[in-house]
Scaffold this active site. Structure first.
Site, PDB file in Angstrom:
ATOM      1  CB  ILE A 167      28.006   4.053  -1.184  1.00  0.00           C
ATOM      2  CG1 ILE A 167      28.834   2.757  -1.262  1.00  0.00           C
ATOM      3  CG2 ILE A 167      26.697   3.821  -0.435  1.00  0.00           C
ATOM      4  CD1 ILE A 167      28.175   1.607  -1.996  1.00  0.00           C
TER       5      ILE A 167
ATOM      6  CB  ALA B 284      39.056  -0.787 -10.520  1.00  0.00           C
TER       7      ALA B 284
ATOM      8  CG  HIS C 213      34.749  -8.843  -6.327  1.00  0.00           C
ATOM      9  ND1 HIS C 213      35.954  -9.496  -6.417  1.00  0.00           N
ATOM     10  CD2 HIS C 213      35.001  -7.679  -5.679  1.00  0.00           C
ATOM     11  CE1 HIS C 213      36.904  -8.762  -5.838  1.00  0.00           C
ATOM     12  NE2 HIS C 213      36.347  -7.658  -5.387  1.00  0.00           N
TER      13      HIS C 213
ATOM     14  CB  VAL D 170      28.292  16.080   8.397  1.00  0.00           C
ATOM     15  CG1 VAL D 170      27.321  15.859   9.543  1.00  0.00           C
ATOM     16  CG2 VAL D 170      27.543  16.234   7.076  1.00  0.00           C
TER      17      VAL D 170
ATOM     18  CE  LYS E  30      41.097 -10.359   0.153  1.00  0.00           C
ATOM     19  NZ  LYS E  30      40.604  -9.030  -0.111  1.00  0.00           N
TER      20      LYS E  30
ATOM     21  NE  ARG F  93      40.943  -4.616   1.565  1.00  0.00           N
ATOM     22  CZ  ARG F  93      42.270  -4.576   1.512  1.00  0.00           C
ATOM     23  NH1 ARG F  93      42.961  -3.910   2.415  1.00  0.00           N
ATOM     24  NH2 ARG F  93      42.911  -5.213   0.547  1.00  0.00           N
TER      25      ARG F  93
ATOM     26  CB  SER G 251      36.364  -5.525  -1.101  1.00  0.00           C
ATOM     27  OG  SER G 251      36.263  -6.079  -2.375  1.00  0.00           O
TER      28      SER G 251
ATOM     29  CB  CYS H 249      47.873  14.492 -21.346  1.00  0.00           C
ATOM     30  SG  CYS H 249      48.473  12.864 -20.866  1.00  0.00           S
TER      31      CYS H 249
ATOM     32  CB  CYS I  52      51.444   9.836 -21.193  1.00  0.00           C
ATOM     33  SG  CYS I  52      53.015  10.486 -20.621  1.00  0.00           S
TER      34      CYS I  52
END
Ligand code: FAD
Ligand code: FAD
Lengths: 325, 476
Positions: free
Chosen positions: B12, B46, B49, B172, B249, B310, B337, B400, B402
């Site tokens: 945000i 991730a 929606h 802050v 949910k 959340r 979310s 790396c 992998c």
């Protein structure tokens, strides 16, 4: 595209032994590829004694054992490239390789020997719950940091798993001044060699708790403690036996898994039990002309057995190449 | 004096900052952690929606549907991984059937395009591994997946390329409202601004309550996850939800933009805002739930477990806007979310709001919406690989194994604006350590590179947070 009779992937004891044996069996045009900046594989970080009792009848350190093979490789004038990473192997034996000097290249081989070694199982594979702070690392990673980089990894240590690497590290870290508080083993007997239990734990008064595991990890930034619990017959932690132990480091020595990416890229079938390629008595995989040996095939406790196996792979690959002509 | 101070650099705060960088403004971002996106924006499902879920006429509905439609453009501009595989909500019984029809109606009201209801047969054609008890599903064509922290990092980098300043490790601790400005006190000194934006995630209540008498409360609601290896990637190709019921949910099974599978989350209200532990019983619960949606999930291919928190406000909706009693103080709080999905729309809205309050603001004539394209070695053609290694041999050194990440990519991600300073910071940006060995192989090498590039001793390289040291000194 450059052509070779035989390309060996991995310059650890398995790859070195196989290349040397293939040369002894008349193969001229051989290339060994190693991603690290030197040959020797995992042995380079195993600075303790205990290698070669069976093959050479003497106790060598890991680097000493490797050096014997590196010398032989040089004497036999076998071509090798370090700092060279194999990205892919196709099922018709074309290898994609990169090197920081020569860049990206494709090379073709009549036969390939897979000798990429293994990797360690991580926390995720065990699904140990808790927070995810720093200070949780595998024994081999700790070994590399201590023996190659020259840094200590913690002061108060708990080790999960009684595999040989964990035992060796218990001693190594103690000698470096750390306090190894406890070694835990989920099974009812240790998985490492008795020799190592004696020399690495008992000689240093490090307690080993059998049938125990870790049921929680605490600490937001760095590990602050772990919760230790006895397990029931299904290997699940028993709540009433839980005990919190303060420590700043948790070392995992909970098993090794063959390095399978390249094997799979070549279409080699993997055995669901050993987790390594399925091979016949000649150590040949389902892809004709691709062989495998050492820890990439199945995990070996003793390097001597890796060497013996690598000789078979080298000889059989030589037979295969000669039969093509 | 800054024109705007933004508190928090999650998705945000980063989005707002990037939108503000389109204007000729002095903008400062204050972040208490040592990296962008180390809070909730790092640990979530991730998903972008579609927007059928939110109650019509709420902030959530409004920002989600608009936000969803903005992802293609921003992810293209900033080279952030984003896909629209579509999503499914599965129904298992007659009551679910009703719920699915309700969701469909709600979606239409919210203005969600591309909705349809599928029967089992149609569903099996899309997702062959669907559970035996599934009878119906809602399909949303616009359902998407994104790299959430990649997006936040890219936004902040782009904002900084366009003139925004970022102060990390700056917490802050108090705010003084002055005549026509704010004095923001931190552990790193004081800063002044005309407008103050509160995007502090879980701690947005603390920040709000420092200046406003309209107190708010944010409660942490935890969700735990499994992350499975890429070898599991053929399991599902869409985002698979379960019908929400009165008792639960339901959990999600979804591919990630990088080809792994994520399973989770549950939803448990907890007490501690820093408590990101995982628990065996909760993970077992998730596992059993998920197996109803999708058969034969290979949980033995688990590579890690994690928890996301959340930021749930007591109002139940996003709290977005100028505080009634404090002119120039803008809250962006309670962003649970679908906060990620809504971020583009929230960013635009809040930046416009700030600009309107300031009045008479010029555009930034040199604004460039693109950041420098990151090179992903693994995605290059053979010729391109040769070319880049010739130019910089660090790309010929694979760190790396992998995820096949080269040293060149790691150095680049440290050197950029909003660059990595920690092992996990490197991991978030270019993925070494994300794979199945979880850094066993590459971690020591990444520590070496960070130490070299940042010119700090190896012992000062952290895993993640400020006190997450890795090494404890030289050996004897
Ligand atoms: C930490 C540890 C401690 C041990 N301690 C003992 C002991 O005390 N006594 C004993 O007898 N045995 C010990 N062993 C066992 C023995 O050392 C190993 O079994 C043996 O080294 C395995 O040999 P290898 O060649 O199969 O694998 P490795 O030694 O692992 O060599 C594999 C090589 O392949 C290279 N490679 C992998 N992938 C690629 C690629 N894509 N491209 C290019 N190169 C690649 C690797 O860099 C590595 O050099 C130990 C093993 C480990 C892991
Ligand atoms: C389990 C879970 C699943 C989710 N799944 C989805 C999903 O699939 N789709 C979706 O759209 N949304 C999802 N969300 C929601 C989404 O992740 C959040 O809405 C979003 O990440 C919130 O971003 P943020 O920037 O507000 O918060 P954060 O990312 O938490 O950022 C806040 C920042 O403020 C900083 N900060 C706090 N206090 C101070 C201070 N005093 N001084 C300086 N800095 C401070 C923090 O360090 C942090 O970096 C999910 C959330 C969770 C937890």
């Amino acid at each position: 595209m450059k052509n070779y009779d035989l390309v060996v992937v991995g310059g650890g004891p398995a790859g070195l032994g196989a290349a040397i044996k293939a040369r002894e069996n008349g193969i001229e045009n051989i290339l060994v590829l190693e991603r690290d900046h030197e040959l020797g594989g995992i042995l380079n970080q195993c600075i303790h004694n205990g290698f070669g009792l069976h093959v050479f009848n003497e106790e060598l350190t890991g680097p000493e054992y490797a050096e014997i093979f590196v010398e032989k490789l040089r004497e036999s004038k076998i071509e090798y490239r370090t700092n060279t990473f194999v990205l892919n192997i196709s099922n018709n034996k074309v290898l994609d390789i990169i090197n920081d000097e020569t860049g990206f290249e494709k090379i073709e081989a009549k036969a390939v020997i897979l000798a990429m070694g293994c990797r360690e199982r991580s926390r995720g594979a065990l699904k140990i719950p808790g927070t995810r702070p720093s200070g949780v690392l595998t024994a081999g990673t700790a070994q590399r940091l201590v023996n190659i980089n020259g840094y200590n990894v913690g002061k108060e240590i708990v080790i999960l798993g009684s595999g040989d690497i964990g035992l060796i590290m218990a001693r190594r870290l103690t000698l470096e001044g750390a306090k190894v508080k406890l070694v835990l083993e989920i099974m009812d007997k240790p998985s490492g060699l008795e020799r190592n239990i004696n020399q690495c734990l008992n000689d240093f008064d490090i307690p080993l708790r059998l049938s125990h595991t870790i049921s929680d990890i605490k600490g937001n930034d760095r590990v602050e403690s772990v919760v230790v619990a006895q397990v029931d017959e299904n290997l699940n932690p028993i709540k009433s036996t839980e005990e919190e132990i303060k420590c700043d480091t948790l070392i995992l020595s909970v098993g090794l898994i063959p390095e399978n990416e390249l094997s799979k890229s070549a279409g080699v079938l993997i055995d669901s039990k050993s987790n390594g390629p399925i091979v016949d008595e000649n150590l040949e995989t389902n892809v004709r002309g691709i062989f495998a040996c050492g820890n990439v095939l199945h995990v070996h406790g003793l390097v001597d057995n890796v060497t013996k196996e690598s000789y078979i792979a080298g000889e059989k690959a030589a037979d295969y190449i000669k039969a093509l002509a | 004096m800054f024109d705007v101070i933004v508190i928090g650099s999650g998705i945000i705060g980063s989005y707002i900052s990037r939108e503000l960088s389109r204007y000729d403004l002095d903008v400062l971002v204050l972040e208490k952690e040592n990296d962008v996106a180390n809070g909730t924006s790092k640990a979530n499902t991730a998903l972008v929606h579609a927007g059928y879920d939110a109650k019509p006429n709420t902030n959530m509905a409004k920002f989600n549907v608009l936000g969803n439609s903005m992802f293609d453009k921003v992810c293209d501009e900033l080279y952030v991984p984003f896909k629209r595989p579509g999503s499914l909500v599965l129904g298992f019984n007659d009551s679910d059937k009703n719920t699915i029809h309700d969701l469909y109606e709600k979606g239409i009201k919210n203005g969600v395009p591309g909705l349809s209801i599928l029967d089992r047969k149609q569903l099996l054609e899309l997702e062959p591994n669907i559970g035996d008890d599934v009878i119906i599903a809602l399909h949303a064509a616009t359902g998407g997946i994104v790299g959430p922290w990649e997006l936040a990092i890219a936004l902040m980098e782009n904002a900084m390329d366009n003139g925004v300043s970022l102060n990390l490790n700056t917490e802050v601790i108090d705010i003084i409202k002055q005549e026509s400005s704010f004095l923001v006190k931190t552990n790193q000194g004081e800063f002044e601004s005309k407008i103050l934006i509160n995007a502090a995630g879980l701690f947005a209540d603390t920040i709000n309550n420092m200046v406003s008498n309209e107190k708010i409360t944010i409660n942490p609601v935890a969700g735990e996850y499994f992350l499975l290896d890429k070898t599991a990637q053929n399991l599902v190709s869409r985002v698979v939800f379960q019908c929400p019921s009165e008792t639960s949910k339901g959990v999600v099974v979804t591919p990630t933009v990088h080809g792994n599978i994520v399973v989770g989350p549950d939803s448990i209200e907890i007490l501690e805002k820093e408590d990101k532990a995982t628990h065996k019983d909760r993970l077992d619960f998730i596992k059993n739930k998920a197996l109803k949606s999708i058969k034969n999930i290979p949980f033995n291919e688990n590579i890690t477990n994690f928890t996301g928190l959340r930021a749930s406000s007591t109002t139940g909706d996003f709290i977005i806007g100028e505080a009634k009693d404090v002119k120039g103080f803008i809250n962006v709080a309670g962003i649970k979310s679908p906060g990620l999905s809504s971020a583009p729309a929230i960013g635009l809205y809040v930046s416009n709001l700030a600009v309107n309050i300031l009045g008479d603001v010029k555009e930034n004539s040199s604004f460039n919406p693109r950041r420098k394209k990151p090179l992903v070695f693994n995605d290059l053609t053979d010729d391109e690989k040769t070319e880049i290694i010739k130019k910089d041999k660090k790309y010929g050194n694979i760190i790396c194994r992998c995820e096949t990440v080269s040293e060149g990519e790691i150095v680049d991600c440290i050197k950029r604006n909003a660059g990595a300073t920690t092992v996990d910071g490197v991991k978030k940006r270019v993925r070494p350590g994300m794979g199945r060995c979880q850094g066993g192989f590459c971690m020591p090498r990444v520590v070496e590179i960070l130490s070299r590039e940042l010119n700090i001793p190896m012992e000062e390289v952290m895993k993640n947070s400020k006190s997450s040291y890795i090494l404890t000194g030289r050996t004897k």
